[in-house]
Design an enzyme around this catalytic site. Structure first.
Site, mmCIF file in Angstrom:
data_model
loop_
_atom_site.group_PDB
_atom_site.id
_atom_site.type_symbol
_atom_site.label_atom_id
_atom_site.label_comp_id
_atom_site.label_asym_id
_atom_site.label_seq_id
_atom_site.Cartn_x
_atom_site.Cartn_y
_atom_site.Cartn_z
ATOM 1 N N SER A 144 0.881 -1.173 0.000
ATOM 2 C CA SER A 144 0.000 0.000 0.000
ATOM 3 C C SER A 144 0.909 1.210 0.000
ATOM 4 O O SER A 144 2.063 1.133 0.423
ATOM 5 C CB SER A 144 -0.861 0.017 1.271
ATOM 6 O OG SER A 144 -1.487 1.275 1.424
ATOM 7 N N TYR A 157 -2.110 -0.977 10.542
ATOM 8 C CA TYR A 157 -2.118 -1.134 9.084
ATOM 9 C C TYR A 157 -0.801 -0.636 8.483
ATOM 10 O O TYR A 157 -0.127 -1.358 7.744
ATOM 11 C CB TYR A 157 -3.304 -0.358 8.490
ATOM 12 C CG TYR A 157 -3.444 -0.518 6.986
ATOM 13 C CD1 TYR A 157 -3.894 -1.716 6.438
ATOM 14 C CD2 TYR A 157 -3.130 0.527 6.116
ATOM 15 C CE1 TYR A 157 -4.026 -1.874 5.065
ATOM 16 C CE2 TYR A 157 -3.261 0.374 4.734
ATOM 17 C CZ TYR A 157 -3.714 -0.829 4.218
ATOM 18 O OH TYR A 157 -3.838 -0.988 2.854
HETATM 19 N N1 LIG Z 1 -8.736 -0.417 -1.759
HETATM 20 C C1 LIG Z 1 -7.769 0.437 -1.496
HETATM 21 O O1 LIG Z 1 -7.922 1.665 -1.576
HETATM 22 C C2 LIG Z 1 -6.393 -0.084 -1.114
HETATM 23 C C3 LIG Z 1 -5.349 0.840 -0.982
HETATM 24 C C4 LIG Z 1 -4.078 0.380 -0.639
HETATM 25 C C5 LIG Z 1 -3.868 -0.970 -0.444
HETATM 26 N N2 LIG Z 1 -4.900 -1.834 -0.559
HETATM 27 C C6 LIG Z 1 -4.594 -3.264 -0.328
HETATM 28 O O2 LIG Z 1 -5.083 -4.028 -1.409
HETATM 29 C C7 LIG Z 1 -5.452 -5.334 -0.961
HETATM 30 C C8 LIG Z 1 -6.872 -5.619 -1.392
HETATM 31 O O3 LIG Z 1 -7.688 -4.576 -0.909
HETATM 32 P P1 LIG Z 1 -9.214 -4.396 -1.371
HETATM 33 O O4 LIG Z 1 -9.596 -3.007 -0.990
HETATM 34 O O5 LIG Z 1 -9.381 -4.887 -2.762
HETATM 35 O O6 LIG Z 1 -9.892 -5.446 -0.374
HETATM 36 P P2 LIG Z 1 -11.412 -5.672 0.027
HETATM 37 O O7 LIG Z 1 -11.617 -5.083 1.381
HETATM 38 O O8 LIG Z 1 -12.289 -5.229 -1.095
HETATM 39 O O9 LIG Z 1 -11.433 -7.246 0.209
HETATM 40 C C9 LIG Z 1 -11.151 -8.109 -0.860
HETATM 41 C C10 LIG Z 1 -11.364 -9.532 -0.406
HETATM 42 O O10 LIG Z 1 -10.505 -9.885 0.700
HETATM 43 C C11 LIG Z 1 -11.112 -11.007 1.325
HETATM 44 N N3 LIG Z 1 -10.437 -11.313 2.579
HETATM 45 C C12 LIG Z 1 -10.458 -10.593 3.743
HETATM 46 N N4 LIG Z 1 -9.712 -11.215 4.683
HETATM 47 C C13 LIG Z 1 -9.207 -12.333 4.108
HETATM 48 C C14 LIG Z 1 -8.373 -13.403 4.565
HETATM 49 N N5 LIG Z 1 -7.928 -13.434 5.814
HETATM 50 N N6 LIG Z 1 -8.039 -14.387 3.701
HETATM 51 C C15 LIG Z 1 -8.514 -14.375 2.433
HETATM 52 N N7 LIG Z 1 -9.316 -13.410 1.946
HETATM 53 C C16 LIG Z 1 -9.662 -12.403 2.769
HETATM 54 C C17 LIG Z 1 -12.559 -10.538 1.447
HETATM 55 O O11 LIG Z 1 -13.428 -11.605 1.681
HETATM 56 C C18 LIG Z 1 -12.788 -9.845 0.097
HETATM 57 O O12 LIG Z 1 -13.386 -10.720 -0.844
HETATM 58 C C19 LIG Z 1 -5.243 -5.321 0.563
HETATM 59 O O13 LIG Z 1 -3.984 -5.867 0.852
HETATM 60 C C20 LIG Z 1 -5.267 -3.833 0.909
HETATM 61 O O14 LIG Z 1 -4.534 -3.537 2.082
HETATM 62 C C21 LIG Z 1 -6.156 -1.436 -0.889
#
Ligand SMILES: NC(=O)c1ccc[n+]([C@@H]2O[C@H](COP(=O)([O-])OP(=O)(O)OC[C@H]3O[C@@H](n4cnc5c(N)ncnc54)[C@H](O)[C@@H]3O)[C@@H](O)[C@H]2O)c1
Length: 254
Positions: A144, A157
């Site tokens: 991230s 986080y």
């Molecule tokens: N969305 C953003 O703005 C953003 C920004 C920076 C980093 N990220 C990172 O990107 C990655 C994905 O984020 P997102 O926003 O797409 O996620 P999200 O919150 O939309 O979740 C995506 C999926 O993760 C699954 N999940 C949650 N815990 C889990 C576990 N323990 N094992 C397996 N699956 C699990 C959920 O069921 C869901 O289907 C994460 O690592 C997050 O930290 C996201």
């Protein structure tokens, strides 16, 4: 359509958000993809989406925090398709907003279990497999932009994501001589379903966030997925240990 032709791999947390977009993108580029998530229904939907588009995908339930799941995913890819070529370790969770002076160990444990321990277990077994096969695979981890910046109130986080970069770069160094490439993407604010819901609830806060992004918009899950696929493809054959910001220029504001 052919960046990943003939390749086999897995994407964690691919029941939604960036992981789903990644699974779809790898499949669109010709890979066979093992979808994994804690949410069965959502994962099956991802598999259906890939198959409807003519791609190849299977699903295995898994909690990315658990070493047993890391092992099972690698074994299943090998059982299905004979070889593991790539992995996108994408699972990650946020943490409640509190200053360090009010933090609870349980929130730290939860964030570190999924965001960092899970990433380590995943890479441990993926790298072992690449070495057993004697084929140079590629790994991309989702960090991230929080891995290179400070967000007040989000110490579990942020700290775990800083750890993801340390882990990615250490593993990249350890395995570069074997041709195994290990990189990270650093998403900025990305418009997943959860963020779309939040934006609709608090439009003023959303506008404030957009204003702070040099490109004045959030990224899409597809834009994150494209970067992940590219880093795992032969197009990035001389790139390892990189943490690629995919953030509309947000890191420039650090
Ligand atoms: N969305 C953003 O703005 C953003 C920004 C920076 C980093 N990220 C990172 O990107 C990655 C994905 O984020 P997102 O926003 O797409 O996620 P999200 O919150 O939309 O979740 C995506 C999926 O993760 C699954 N999940 C949650 N815990 C889990 C576990 N323990 N094992 C397996 N699956 C699990 C959920 O069921 C869901 O289907 C994460 O690592 C997050 O930290 C996201």
């Amino acid at each position: 359509m052919t960046l990943m032709a003939g390749k086999n791999g897995l994407v964690t947390a691919s029941g939604g958000g960036i992981g789903r977009a990644s699974a779809l993108a790898f499949a669109r580029e010709g890979a066979r993809v093992l979808v994994s998530d804690i949410d069965d229904d959502a994962s099956r939907e991802t598999v259906d989406m890939i198959r409807s588009a003519g791609g190849t995908a299977e699903y295995l339930a898994g909690d990315a925090a658990e070493e047993s799941s890391a092992i099972a995913l690698v074994d299943r890819v090998v059982e299905l398709w004979g070889r593991l070529d790539f992995a996108h370790n994408n699972a990650g969770i946020g943490s409640p907003t509190k200053p360090v002076s009010e933090q609870e160990g349980s929130d730290w444990e939860r964030a570190f279990r999924i965001n960092l321990f899970g990433m380590m277990y995943a890479m441990k077994h993926q790298i072992r497999r690449f070495k057993e096969q004697k084929t140079p695979g590629a790994i991309v981890n989702t960090a991230s932009i929080a891995a290179v910046s400070a967000n007040a109130g989000l110490s579990p986080y942020n700290s775990s994501k800083w750890g993801v970069l340390g882990l990615t770069q250490t593993a990249a160094t350890e395995n570069a001589a074997d041709g195994i490439r290990i990189n990270a993407i650093m998403p900025g604010a990305t418009l997943t379903a959860a963020i779309e819901k939040w934006a609709a609830e608090v439009p003023d806060q959303y506008a404030g966030v957009l204003d702070g992004i040099p490109m004045k918009r959030m990224g899409t899950p597809d834009e994150q997925a494209n970067a992940a696929v590219w880093l795992c493809s032969e197009q990035a054959s001389y790139i390892t240990g990189v943490a690629l910001p995919v953030d509309g220029g947000l890191v420039l504001r650090r």
